[in-house]
Design an enzyme around this catalytic site. Sequence first.
Site, PDB file in Angstrom:
ATOM      1  CG  ASP A  11      33.179  38.308  61.535  1.00  0.00           C
ATOM      2  OD1 ASP A  11      32.203  37.695  61.371  1.00  0.00           O
ATOM      3  OD2 ASP A  11      33.037  39.390  62.324  1.00  0.00           O
ATOM      4  CG  ASP A  36      30.014  34.611  63.325  1.00  0.00           C
ATOM      5  OD1 ASP A  36      31.061  35.217  63.031  1.00  0.00           O
ATOM      6  OD2 ASP A  36      29.235  35.550  62.127  1.00  0.00           O
ATOM      7  CG  HIS A  48      29.103  35.663  58.576  1.00  0.00           C
ATOM      8  ND1 HIS A  48      30.126  36.852  57.441  1.00  0.00           N
ATOM      9  CD2 HIS A  48      29.720  35.935  59.207  1.00  0.00           C
ATOM     10  CE1 HIS A  48      30.857  38.004  58.405  1.00  0.00           C
ATOM     11  NE2 HIS A  48      30.330  36.257  59.580  1.00  0.00           N
ATOM     12  CG  HIS A  53      34.008  44.238  62.667  1.00  0.00           C
ATOM     13  ND1 HIS A  53      32.890  44.409  62.495  1.00  0.00           N
ATOM     14  CD2 HIS A  53      33.945  43.276  62.253  1.00  0.00           C
ATOM     15  CE1 HIS A  53      32.414  44.040  62.009  1.00  0.00           C
ATOM     16  NE2 HIS A  53      32.377  42.486  61.880  1.00  0.00           N
ATOM     17  CD  GLU A  87      27.434  38.200  60.057  1.00  0.00           C
ATOM     18  OE1 GLU A  87      27.001  38.266  61.655  1.00  0.00           O
ATOM     19  OE2 GLU A  87      28.300  39.024  60.447  1.00  0.00           O
ATOM     20  CD  GLU A  88      30.194  41.698  59.343  1.00  0.00           C
ATOM     21  OE1 GLU A  88      29.670  42.109  60.092  1.00  0.00           O
ATOM     22  OE2 GLU A  88      31.345  40.280  59.573  1.00  0.00           O
TER      23      GLU A  88
END
Length: 358
Positions: A179, A235, A66, A322, A212-213
């Site tokens: 990410d 991922d 992603h 994150h 995706e998130e």
Amino acid sequence: MKKQEVKFLKKLLETPSATGSEEGVAELVRDRLALVATEIQTDVMGSVHARLQGKTQGPSLMLSAHMDEIGLMVTYISDDGFLSVAAVGGVDAAILPGMRVDVHASQSEEPLRGVVGRKPIHLIKADERTTVTPLDQLVIDLGMKPKLVKKLVSVGDVITFAVGFERFGDNMAVSRAFDDKCGVWIISRVLEKLAEAGGAPGDFIAACTVQEEIGVRGATTSGYSVNPDVAIAFDVTHATDYPGISQSKYGKICCGQGPVIARGPNINHEVFARLVAAAEAEGIPYQIEAEPSVTGTDARALQVSRGGIPTGLVSVPLRYMHTPTEVVSLKDLDATVKLLVRFAQDLDEDACFVPGVS
């Protein structure tokens, strides 16, 4: 990793792509793969599908990663010119106070630098110093007159962390948005490597997905439209090699010790076995991660697309997910490219992925 490949990785990471605003990274991918892919399509969601035609009638393989990153969105502009915000994806409010951010304002060609403000410790009551300030109580200060702020910024504009890529330590790197833009780098390199080798047995599709998130939305539509014979989601996964993380609960996953191959109900047994075989054939160190339920990755959507797609999941260990300081080992990225190229090349016409049927 060669300097030119580091440069491409850095460009991907530092190009803003908050969920729903992935166009900049999509353009980078299209430009990069235009000379090697057989065809490139961008769907109405914004996901990019770069296809490399196969050499024979082998199974088609889609490799998904992603493009979106977590961020913030402007929800209100005060009369004093301060911005109130909401999270786009899983943003931890605890890390925000004191951060510098880029506001991608509708009426400005360049991002506007802002800072996330909070009262200084001197003015915070003692019993409040140990609590996290909720996101809806934080504001972003652009250092501008209110009239100009309201002229340039609109409700719904997105915001990203104002930090970028840096190498440090023993072949380690830190950045926001590893990410999963390291995954975009990986699947781009896999397609290029396969092109150099004359292709895989079947068609190979590098799918750079969106959103995706907020619920693997791009993978849902890409899996349906591409409809590959086999799919691998790439991922990042939580590294557990630093203090405070329970390895007995989350497994032992270490940066620098190779790609992570997931195992569990979200993963097709034969795909898992072939990934392990590819790693061993290439002499690549690898790690196995238990995933006892659906995963929070593109694999979740791909596995149940249409009548079902045999799906695998490969990750690299990531520290501090994150946050603006996500950390990976560049060795793991290179090893993952090698693993996935070998997996693609070994997909023979007689491969069977139905559980219990050989």
